[in-house]
Design an enzyme around this catalytic site. Structure first.
Site, PDB file in Angstrom:
ATOM      1  N   CYS A 112       0.825  -1.210   0.000  1.00  0.00           N
ATOM      2  CA  CYS A 112       0.000   0.000   0.000  1.00  0.00           C
ATOM      3  C   CYS A 112       0.856   1.256   0.000  1.00  0.00           C
ATOM      4  O   CYS A 112       0.926   1.979  -0.988  1.00  0.00           O
ATOM      5  CB  CYS A 112      -0.900   0.006   1.235  1.00  0.00           C
ATOM      6  SG  CYS A 112      -2.195  -1.228   1.214  1.00  0.00           S
ATOM      7  N   GLU A 135       4.057   1.462   2.148  1.00  0.00           N
ATOM      8  CA  GLU A 135       5.186   1.204   3.035  1.00  0.00           C
ATOM      9  C   GLU A 135       6.524   1.392   2.312  1.00  0.00           C
ATOM     10  O   GLU A 135       6.831   0.663   1.387  1.00  0.00           O
ATOM     11  CB  GLU A 135       5.113  -0.230   3.576  1.00  0.00           C
ATOM     12  CG  GLU A 135       3.774  -0.621   4.155  1.00  0.00           C
ATOM     13  CD  GLU A 135       2.855  -1.341   3.165  1.00  0.00           C
ATOM     14  OE1 GLU A 135       2.571  -2.526   3.367  1.00  0.00           O
ATOM     15  OE2 GLU A 135       2.444  -0.708   2.172  1.00  0.00           O
TER      16      GLU A 135
END
Length: 849
Positions: free
Chosen positions: A440, A442
Site C-alpha cells: 500500500c 510502506e
C-alpha cells in the site's frame, strides 16, 4: 534532469492489448489444486531433509511438473494457473479455514471464486497431511492466552501472515537482469567454498546455500520448459507472424533468467519469471517491482539507441507485462476479504524520485509506465510516483492525467518526508534515496530489506472503548483497570488512561507478531526469495532467519481520526461546555445512542416510560411541572429509563452535540493537535520493540480496507459514530466530517507526525470528475499535491469519480465490470468489492476545487 524533448510520444494501445484484456477478464477466478498436490508430494518424499532444503526441493518439484500455458497473443509468457486470474492453494501456511468455506466461496459478497467438486476432493486429500504441520498452528502455540484473547476481542489482528505467506518485499531485480541465476549460483558456490567450516553455524549456512542453488537451477529449468513449449507451438503455427513471435519467445526463454538480459524484451521476460516464481514459492502478496523505471532503463536506452526496438514496441511490451501482473491472484478467508477486498495483490511499481546521489531520476520509462497504466486500466501494477522539489512538472501533469481517468492510480509519495524517516531508522542516506513502496504505502530499500509491513492491524478506537469501560469489554475483563470513566476530571487524565491501555495492548500485539515471525522462520523459510536479497547469501541465512541487511516489523494503527474526534468531543461537550456528564456519555455509548436497548437495572427495565419516545418524556416532565406536582427528582429518575439521560435516535441531542464538536480535517489546530498526539501514543509505543530477525518495529497509520470490518466490531464512539460503522480510512478525516474543502483536509493531515510513522501513512481524497476538467483542473491537482507535500505530508491518492456513478454501479454491476476505484492503498474493480466496502467508498467526502 529529463529533457522535455526526450519524452516519448504518447502512443495508442494496440489491438493485441484489447484481446489480452478480454481474455484475462473472460470468467470468474477459479481455485486450482495443482500446486497443493505437488508440494504435498514433495514434502512426503523429503521428510528426512532439513526444512530449508525441503522448501527448495518442493519449489523444484512444482516448477518441474506444473502445467504450462502460453496464451494467444502473449509476448511475455509464464502462467501461475491454467485459467487467467486463477488461484492456487498453499496448505503449508494454513488450511483449516478453507474446510469451512468450500461451500461458500462462490457465494461471497466479494472476492468470489468458483471451485469444482473435483478440486475440493483433491484439496481435502492434501490437507490431511498438513494437519499439525502448518505455520499458523505453530504460531498459535507460541502465543499467550492474553494475546489470543485480545485478538478474539478485535483489538488487533495478525491474520495477514497468520494464514498466508509474508510477501511484502522487493528483491534485487537488477541483480538478476545483470548476472542471471547462473551468476547467483556461482555466488552461492563461492560462499560455500570460502566459508569457515570450523564454525558451528557452517552446518546451517551450507544447507541454506545448497537450497539457494537448487532453487536457482529450478528457475532456469522452468524457463527452458517455456522455451520448449514456445518452440513446439511455433512448429505447428500456420500464422507466420505469430510463428515468428513464438520463435523469439523460445530464444528469449533459453537465455533468461539463466543469463544476463541482452535486450529490453529479455529484461521484461526475465523480470516476469522472477515475479512469477516468487508467487509460486510463497503466497505472500505485495511482491513489489518498485523502481522499475530505474533498473529497466539501461536496457531500454541501449536498444533504442541501437535501433533494436522502437518506442511503440517498448510500450506494447510494457502493456503486455501490466496485463500479466493482473493474472496474479490469491484466496483469503472470508473475514480477511473484508480487509483486503477486490482480489488485491499490491504489486507496487514506482516511478520518478531521485538517485542515490540526490539527482532527479525521471526518465522516458517513467512516462511509459504511466502510459501503460492508462492503456490497460487495470488495478495491477499498483503504480506510484515519487515527488520531490525537483520533480519535473511534466511528470506530475502526466500523473494527474492518469489520476483523472478515475482508476485511483497513481499514488503520490513525498521524498522530503520518507527519506528522512528511513534515515531515522538507521537506513543509509544512499539507500533511503533509493526507496520504493511495498504494497500500500510502506517505504523500504528494495533488495536489502525484510520489512514485514502490514504485520498487523491495530484498532485504536477499540482501545478507547476498553478505556471507557475501565478494562471491561462486553462484560469481560480484557484490559487494565485505569479508572472509572466518570471519575476523570480532564481530557488529559483520560488520555493518560488511554495511553496506559495502549502500552498494554501493544505489548500483546508485539508478542503475536513475533510468534508468527518465529513460526515462518521455523516452518517456511524461502530460499528462492532469499537468494535475491542482500545479504542472505553472504550471511548464509534465509530472510526468515534474519538474512536481510535491514529488518523491520511494521504493524499499523487504524482509526486515528475517530479517536481524535472523540477526544475533542469529550473535551468540548463534557469538560469545556459541561453540557453532559461522563456517566451520561458512557450510557449513551453503551446504548449506541439509543439505537439498541442498553442493559438496564431491574427497576428501570420495568419503567412505564421505557416505551416512550424522547419527545413524549420531555412533554411528560413539562406537564408534571406545570401541574405543580411535588414529585422529587429522585422519584422522577426512577421512572426515566437510562437512555433518557442521553436523548436517543439518529438526531438525538447528545449525539448532535458530539457531532457538532470540532472535527479533524478542517484545519482546526486544536483538534489537529489531538490527532497528532493520538498517532504519537501508538507510534511511540510500537517503536520500543525488536523482532526475532534482529530488527526493530516501526509503526504505520493505514488500514488497507480493514477500517470497515474493524468498525463492524467496534462499539459507538464519542465522535458520534454509531456501533458497527466503518472507522476512518487511514489518516484521512472521518467521511463527511471534512467540510472545509480539500486544502483544509490536507492541512489537517499534514500536521500529523508522518516521520515517526515510517511504515507509512495513507491519505485518501475523492474528487468529482468536474474538479479536474481541462488543463486548469490538472494544474490545480498538482498545486494541491505540492502544497500538501511542502507541509510534510507523506502520501496522498485520489479517487476521481462521482457518487452518482458509484451508486449506479451498485444498482447495475453488469454495466460496470471494468470500473476500477481506489479502495485504500490499492485499486480494485468496484463490482468485486463487498457491499459494505462499496458503501465506505461512496460515503467518502466528495471534494471540488
Amino acid at each position: 534532469m529529463l529533457n522535455v524533448l526526450d519524452m516519448p510520444k504518447t502512443v495508442a494501445a494496440t489491438g493485441r492489448i484489447t484481446k489480452l484484456l478480454d481474455q484475462l477478464m473472460s470468467g470468474t477466478p477459479e481455485i486450482e489444486a495443482e500446486r497443493a498436490v505437488l508440494i504435498t508430494e514433495s514434502f512426503k518424499q523429503t521428510e528426512h531433509l532439513p526444512t530449508i532444503l525441503r522448501r527448495a526441493k518442493a519449489l523444484e518439484h512444482i516448477l518441474k511438473h506444473m502445467t504450462l500455458v502460453i496464451r494467444d497473443e502473449e509476448l511475455v509468457v509464464g502462467n501461475l494457473t491454467l485459467k487467467p486470474r486463477g488461484c492456487q492453494i498453499f496448505p503449508e501456511f494454513s488450511n483449516k479455514w478453507l474446510y469451512s468455506e468450500f461451500d461458500t466461496i462462490a457465494k461471497r459478497t466479494g472476492d468470489v471464486f468458483t471451485i469444482t467438486s473435483e478440486t475440493v476432493s483433491k484439496l481435502k486429500e492434501q490437507f490431511s497431511y498438513w494437519d499439525g504441520r502448518t505455520v499458523q498452528e505453530l504460531a498459535t502455540s507460541f502465543m499467550t492466552p492474553e494475546t489470543i484473547e485480545a485478538m478474539n476481542a478485535d483489538v488487533f489482528t495478525v491474520g495477514n501472515y497468520y494464514n498466508n505467506g509474508v510477501g511484502h518485499i522487493s528483491v534485487d531485480y537488477a541483480k538478476v537482469l545483470n548476472v542471471g541465476f547462473k551468476g547467483i549460483i556461482d555466488e552461492a558456490e563461492e560462499a560455500k567454498r570460502t566459508a569457515d567450516r570450523s564454525k558451528p553455524d557452517f552446518i546451517k549456512k551450507e544447507q541454506f546455500l545448497n537450497a539457494v542453488i537448487v532453487s536457482a537451477q529450478a528457475a532456469i529449468d522452468f524457463a527452458k520448459r517455456f522455451a520448449d513449449l514456445a518452440r513446439s507451438l511455433a512448429a505447428r503455427m500456420a500464422d507466420s507472424e505469430r510463428r515468428r513471435e513464438l520463435e523469439t519467445i523460445s530464444a528469449i526463454c533459453e537465455r533468461v533468467p539463466a543469463y544476463p538480459a541482452a535486450s529490453f524484451h529479455e529484461a521484461v521476460q526475465s523480470f516476469w519469471f522472477v515475479q512469477m516464481i516468487i508467487q509460486i514459492e510463497s503466497n505472500g502478496h505485495s511482491i513489489s517491482p518498485m523502481r522499475f523505471d530505474q533498473y529497466m532503463y539501461p536496457f531500454y536506452q541501449k536498444d533504442l539507441a541501437g535501433g533494436v526496438i522502437r518506442h511503440e514496441q517498448v510500450q506494447e511490451l510494457l502493456d503486455c507485462l501490466w496485463i500479466k501482473m493482473n493474472e496474479v491472484n490469491k484466496i483469503r478467508d472470508e473475514g480477511s476479504t473484508k480487509a483486503f477486498g477486490g482480489y488485491p495483490m499490491f504489486q507496487n511499481l514506482i516511478v520518478g524520485g531521485q538517485t542515490e546521489e540526490g539527482q532527479d531520476a525521471t526518465n522516458e520509462l517513467s512516462f511509459a509506465c504511466l502510459e501503460a497504466t492508462a492503456h490497460v486500466k487495470m488495478p495491477q501494477p499498483s503504480i506510484s510516483i515519487r515527488v520531490w522539489n525537483r520533480s519535473p512538472e511534466e511528470l506530475l501533469l502526466k500523473a494527474a492525467e492518469v489520476s483523472r481517468l478515475g482508476l485511483g492510480l497513481p499514488a503520490y509519495y513525498n521524498d522530503e518526508v520518507i527519506i528522512p524517516s528511513l534515515v531515522s531508522r538507521s537506513v543509509s542516506l544512499a539507500d533511503a534515496r533509493d526507496y520504493g513502496i511495498i504494497g500500500c504505502v510502506e517505504p523500504q530499500k528494495g533488495g536489502k530489506t525484510e520489512g514485514w509491513h502490514d504485520a498487523a492491524f491495530f484498532n485504536l478506537p477499540k482501545v478507547m472503548e476498553i478505556t471507557i469501560g475501565n478494562g471491561i469489554l462486553n462484560g469481560k475483563k480484557i484490559g487494565l483497570q485505569t479508572g472509572e470513566f466518570a471519575s476523570f476530571t480532564s481530557i488529559e487524565k483520560f488520555m493518560e488512561a488511554y495511553a496506559k491501555q495502549m502500552e498494554y495492548f501493544v505489548s500483546l500485539l508485539i508478542q503475536a507478531d513475533n510468534s508468527v515471525d518465529y513460526a515462518h522462520g521455523e516452518r517456511a523459510p524461502l530460499p528462492f526469495l532469499s537468494s535475491m536479497v542482500y545479504d542472505c547469501i553472504g550471511r548464509g541465512k534465509s530472510l526468515q532467519e534474519g538474512g536481510a541487511f535491514y529488518n523491520f516489523t511494521g504493524p499499523q494503527g487504524v482509526g486515528v481520526a475517530n479517536v481524535a474526534d472523540a477526544m475533542q468531543a469529550i473535551k468540548s461537550v463534557v469538560f469545556d461546555q459541561k453540557k453532559v456528564t461522563l456517566a451520561e456519555l458512557k450510557a449513551a455509548l453503551e446504548s449506541n445512542f439509543g439505537s439498541s436497548q442498553p442493559s438496564a437495572s431491574p427497576d428501570s427495565s420495568q419503567s412505564p416510560l421505557n416505551s416512550l419516545s424522547q419527545e413524549h418524556i420531555v412533554e411528560l416532565i413539562k406537564k408534571l411541572i406545570l401541574e405543580g406536582s411535588n414529585i422529587s427528582l429522585d422519584q422522577l429518575g426512577s421512572l426515566v429509563p437510562r437512555q433518557a439521560a442521553a436523548p436517543t435516535g439518529n438526531e438525538g441531542y447528545l449525539r448532535e452535540l458530539l457531532i457538532a464538536a470540532p472535527k479533524f480535517g478542517n484545519d482546526i489546530d486544536e483538534v489537529d493537535e489531538i490527532a497528532r498526539q493520538v498517532g504519537l501514543v501508538y507510534c511511540r509505543e510500537v517503536q520500543k520493540y525488536t523482532n526475532p530477525r534482529g530488527g526493530t518495529f516501526q509503526p504505520g497509520l493505514y488500514p488497507v480496507s480493514a477500517n470497515v470490518p474493524m468498525g463492524a466490531a467496534t462499539g459507538a464512539t464519542a465522535d458520534g459514530r454509531k456501533a458497527g460503522e466503518p472507522l476512518a480510512d487511514g489518516v484521512s478525516p472521518v467521511s463527511g466530517r471534512d467540510t472545509n474543502g480539500p486544502t483544509a483536509a490536507a492541512n489537517s493531515v499534514s500536521k500529523l507526525d508522518h516521520h515517526i510513522a515510517s511504515n507509512g501513512t495513507l491519505f485518501n481524497q475523492k474528487f468529482h470528475p468536474s474538479a479536474l476538467n481541462g488543463p486548469a483542473g490538472l494544474s490545480k491537482l498538482v498545486s494541491l499535491l505540492r502544497g500538501y507535500f511542502d507541509q510534510k505530508g507523506m502520501h496522498v491518492q485520489f479517487n476521481v469519480i462521482s457518487r452518482e456513478t458509484l451508486l449506479d454501479a451498485q444498482r447495475n454491476p453488469e454495466k460496470y465490470k471494468s470500473l476500477v476505484v481506489r479502495v485504500a492503498g490499492y485499486s480494485a474493480h468496484f463490482t468485486n468489492l463487498d457491499r459494505k466496502l462499496q458503501d465506505d467508498i461512496i460515503n467518502r467526502t466528495e471534494q471540488n476545487m
